[in-house]
Design a protein around this motif. Structure first.
Motif, short mmCIF file in Angstrom:
data_model
loop_
_atom_site.label_atom_id
_atom_site.label_comp_id
_atom_site.label_asym_id
_atom_site.label_seq_id
_atom_site.Cartn_x
_atom_site.Cartn_y
_atom_site.Cartn_z
N CYS A 86 -12.00 3.31 24.15
CA CYS A 86 -12.26 4.49 23.32
C CYS A 86 -11.68 5.72 24.03
O CYS A 86 -11.13 5.63 25.14
CB CYS A 86 -13.76 4.66 23.07
N THR A 87 -11.86 6.89 23.44
CA THR A 87 -11.26 8.10 24.00
C THR A 87 -11.82 8.40 25.40
O THR A 87 -11.06 8.71 26.33
CB THR A 87 -11.52 9.29 23.07
N ASP A 88 -13.15 8.30 25.56
CA ASP A 88 -13.76 8.62 26.85
C ASP A 88 -13.36 7.59 27.92
O ASP A 88 -13.03 7.96 29.06
CB ASP A 88 -15.30 8.65 26.71
N CYS A 89 -13.42 6.32 27.55
CA CYS A 89 -13.07 5.27 28.53
C CYS A 89 -11.60 5.34 28.93
O CYS A 89 -11.23 5.03 30.06
CB CYS A 89 -13.40 3.89 27.97
N GLU A 90 -10.76 5.78 27.97
CA GLU A 90 -9.34 5.91 28.28
C GLU A 90 -9.12 6.98 29.33
O GLU A 90 -8.28 6.83 30.23
CB GLU A 90 -8.55 6.24 27.02
N LYS A 91 -9.91 8.08 29.26
CA LYS A 91 -9.77 9.16 30.24
C LYS A 91 -10.11 8.65 31.63
O LYS A 91 -9.40 8.92 32.60
CB LYS A 91 -10.69 10.32 29.86
N HIS A 92 -11.24 7.91 31.74
CA HIS A 92 -11.62 7.35 33.04
C HIS A 92 -10.59 6.33 33.52
O HIS A 92 -10.28 6.25 34.71
CB HIS A 92 -13.01 6.69 32.95
N HIS A 93 -10.05 5.58 32.57
CA HIS A 93 -9.06 4.54 32.88
C HIS A 93 -7.80 5.13 33.49
O HIS A 93 -7.23 4.61 34.45
CB HIS A 93 -8.74 3.75 31.60
N THR A 94 -7.36 6.25 32.93
CA THR A 94 -6.13 6.88 33.42
C THR A 94 -6.33 7.62 34.73
O THR A 94 -5.37 7.87 35.47
CB THR A 94 -5.57 7.87 32.38
N LYS A 95 -7.62 7.99 35.05
CA LYS A 95 -7.90 8.69 36.30
C LYS A 95 -8.21 7.73 37.44
O LYS A 95 -8.10 8.11 38.62
CB LYS A 95 -9.08 9.64 36.10
N SER A 96 -8.61 6.51 37.11
CA SER A 96 -8.97 5.53 38.13
C SER A 96 -7.75 5.16 38.97
O SER A 96 -6.65 4.97 38.45
CB SER A 96 -9.57 4.28 37.49
N ARG A 97 -7.96 5.08 40.28
CA ARG A 97 -6.86 4.76 41.19
C ARG A 97 -6.28 3.38 40.90
O ARG A 97 -5.08 3.15 41.05
CB ARG A 97 -7.37 4.82 42.63
N THR A 98 -7.12 2.44 40.48
CA THR A 98 -6.67 1.06 40.27
C THR A 98 -5.98 0.86 38.92
O THR A 98 -5.27 -0.13 38.73
CB THR A 98 -7.86 0.10 40.35
N SER A 99 -6.20 1.78 37.99
CA SER A 99 -5.66 1.55 36.64
C SER A 99 -4.80 2.69 36.11
O SER A 99 -4.32 2.62 34.98
CB SER A 99 -6.81 1.29 35.65
N LYS A 100 -4.61 3.73 36.89
CA LYS A 100 -3.86 4.89 36.37
C LYS A 100 -2.40 4.56 36.05
O LYS A 100 -1.77 5.24 35.24
CB LYS A 100 -3.94 6.05 37.36
N ASP A 101 -1.87 3.51 36.68
CA ASP A 101 -0.47 3.14 36.41
C ASP A 101 -0.34 2.06 35.34
O ASP A 101 0.77 1.60 35.05
CB ASP A 101 0.19 2.63 37.70
N HIS A 102 -1.48 1.67 34.78
CA HIS A 102 -1.41 0.63 33.73
C HIS A 102 -0.75 1.18 32.48
O HIS A 102 -0.95 2.34 32.10
CB HIS A 102 -2.82 0.14 33.40
N LYS A 103 0.00 0.31 31.84
CA LYS A 103 0.66 0.70 30.59
C LYS A 103 -0.28 0.49 29.42
O LYS A 103 -0.94 -0.56 29.32
CB LYS A 103 1.94 -0.12 30.38
N THR A 104 -0.39 1.51 28.56
CA THR A 104 -1.26 1.41 27.38
C THR A 104 -0.45 1.68 26.12
O THR A 104 0.66 2.20 26.17
CB THR A 104 -2.40 2.42 27.47
N MET A 105 -1.07 1.32 25.00
CA MET A 105 -0.46 1.61 23.69
C MET A 105 -1.58 1.89 22.71
O MET A 105 -2.74 1.49 22.92
CB MET A 105 0.40 0.43 23.22
#
Length: 558
Positions: free
Chosen positions: A34-53
């Motif tokens: 969701c929108t909130d989880c996406e924000k945490h996902h992009t800020k997390s050191r382990t997942s900030k480089d993950h590709k999303t769509m």
């Protein structure tokens, strides 16, 4: 997770069971966010480089891609390795089980980072395009065949009706002729009968008149008149009686009957002819030309094409049979078959003409060029017979085939022979000592100019290559990657040339046992190359053939 056409955040649902609408899909974590989880996902050191769509783009992916997981279904662990033997990803647990004996394991990350940038993407795109075009060509071909069959039906119906009309016209003509003949003969018979009837009627009338006169004479005549009258009646009666005898003794009173005789051939139509003809469906080889597809396409996702500097053949034992040429004498030139152990098996066929070259065509058939005789023979090596002879306008030296066409060359020109209809197309500028076909192009060696040339199938030149390592080139062949291998007879070398015709490398020389090489062939699927110089005869007497492969015939893995 998804429900009723909506996507819900995986993290929110796993955390407190709430259904928060998702807006993003992480391809690495394989989760909806969701929108909130996406924000945490992009800020997390382990997942900030993950590709999303976006979820919208996520649902545009093909269904089979949505079902692909980055985890092993058997062990529920992340895929980390790639097995080239099985052509599949595997986890660390897999290598202790199914892939325990597999040697060629690579980090999956090394494979994946090359996928989109690899040539396989362009190759598969080209394959899809070729397959689509082939299907369109097949559809076009089948539609044309339907139209052709419809035209054939119309033409056949016209032939049937035309034959029926011809038969009707012919029978009507015969009928009219016999009716005319009947009328003519009946008229002749009737005329003759009427003539005799008229004569007999006259005689009958004469006798009737005498009867009437005799009756009157008996009533009224005197003795003298009676005496003379009787003499007159007797004379007349005698003449009529004689006339009747003449009629009886001749054929005038024979019965003349009109009869018709029908020829047995005509009568047999009703008995022997059971049908107006037969409708047959004949089969001939398709003239459809489609683009050849690549084999083992999926395996090409992992780049395996070597660079020219890495090509180095290694010696192996042969695993197939070999067909070789032996020039026994100036008038005896023989095709010989050897087994996979190099031992002579049998003589295939003997030619009086000099054999220049031979190549495999299809279905146990090889093409053999016969030099100045200006013809090429197609030989069935199972039945040991010549099944066809192709006459050309020039001498025949080099020959190559892809199963659909033959290309036959000499030093000045070449001819393409279509194997479906044996039609010929002369390529005036394509002169070569030896030939090979690959990817729709023609490759040839020019012995006198020490060069190698590549042409389109139309004869248009693509490139020409010369190098000091190439001296008096003869045999030529290509591997599945398009690398060009050729015999450099002048310096006892085997040279490989890059597919673009720009660089070359000597891969075998006299130091490797190469001595006066004369023939070269490559089995593309198996990656095997055969280089030979001659065949040694062992102990043969007269026509008692006994041969073995001589030591200068080698088989290499390439």
């Amino acid at each position: 997770m998804a429900s009723s056409g909506r996507d819900f955040c995986t993290l929110c649902y796993d955390d407190d069971g709430s259904f928060t609408e998702a807006v993003t899909w992480c391809t690495k974590c394989e989760m909806l966010l969701c929108t909130d989880c996406e924000k945490h996902h992009t800020k997390s050191r382990t997942s900030k480089d993950h590709k999303t769509m976006s979820t919208k783009d996520y649902h545009k992916l093909p269904k089979f891609m949505l079902e692909i997981s980055s985890q092993c279904r058997d062990h529920k662990k992340k895929f980390e390795l790639y097995c080239s033997n099985h052509d599949c990803p595997c986890c660390v647990t897999c290598i202790t089980g199914t892939h325990k004996k597999c040697q060629d394991l690579k980090p999956l990350s090394d494979i994946l980072k090359q996928v989109k940038s690899s040539a396989s993407v362009q190759l598969l795109e080209k394959d899809l395009k070729n397959v689509k075009e082939n299907l369109e060509e097949i559809i076009k071909y089948l539609l044309s065949r339907i139209d052709t069959n419809k035209s054939q039906k119309t033409k056949a119906a016209e032939q049937i009706r035309s034959m029926r009309k011809s038969i009707d016209d012919f029978l009507n003509k015969l009928e009219q002729e016999i009716l005319d003949d009947l009328e003519s003969k009946h008229s002749q018979l009737k005329s003759k009968m009427n003539f005799f009837l008229q004569q007999v009627t006259q005689q009958a009338n004469k006798i009737s008149q005498l009867q009437s006169e005799f009756s009157k004479m008996k009533q009224s005549a005197n003795e003298l008149q009676m005496y003379i009258g009787l003499r007159e009646i007797e004379t007349t009666t005698s003449k009529v009686a004689k006339y009747i005898d003449e009629l009886k003794s001749g054929d005038n009173l024979d019965e003349k009957n009109l009869e018709v005789s029908i020829p047995s051939a005509l009568e047999s139509i009703l008995q022997d002819v059971k049908s107006f003809g037969e409708i047959n469906i004949s089969t001939s080889q398709s003239t459809l030309r489609i683009k050849p597809g690549r084999k083992n396409q999926a395996q090409n996702l992992v780049p395996t094409v070597p660079r020219i500097e890495k090509i180095k053949p290694s010696m192996i034992l042969p695993d197939g049979k070999y067909l070789t040429i032996n020039h026994k004498s100036c008038t005896s030139h023989v095709l010989l078959l050897f087994g996979n152990d190099g031992i002579f098996e049998r003589k295939v066929i003997t030619f009086k003409e000099y054999i220049h070259d031979a190549c495999f065509v299809r279905n146990n058939t090889v093409a053999v060029t016969l030099g100045s005789e200006n013809h090429t023979a197609l030989v069935d090596i199972e039945r040991n017979i010549i099944i066809q002879t192709i006459k050309l306008s020039h001498s025949c030296c080099g020959v190559a085939s892809d199963g659909h066409i033959l290309v036959i060359s000499n030093a000045e020109k070449s001819t393409i022979v279509n194997l479906n209809d044996v039609s010929q197309t002369i390529l005036e500028e394509v002169g070569a000592a030896s030939l090979s076909l690959f990817g729709g192009n023609i490759y040839g060696t020019v012995f006198s100019d020490n060069k190698v040339c590549c042409y389109k199938e139309t004869g248009e030149p693509l490139w020409t290559f010369q190098h000091h390592d190439i001296d008096s080139p003869e045999g030529i062949a290509l591997d599945k990657h398009g690398f060009v291998y050729m015999i450099s007879r002048g310096n006892n070398n085997l040279v490989v040339l890059s597919p673009d015709g720009k660089t070359c490398k000597t891969i075998l020389s006299e130091a490797d046992g190469i001595n006066l090489p004369v023939a070269l062939d490559i089995h593309r699927e198996k990656g095997m190359m055969t280089v030979s110089s001659k065949i040694k005869e062992i102990g043969g007497k007269n026509d008692d053939w006994d041969y073995k492969m001589y030591q200068t015939a080698f088989v290499y893995k390439i």
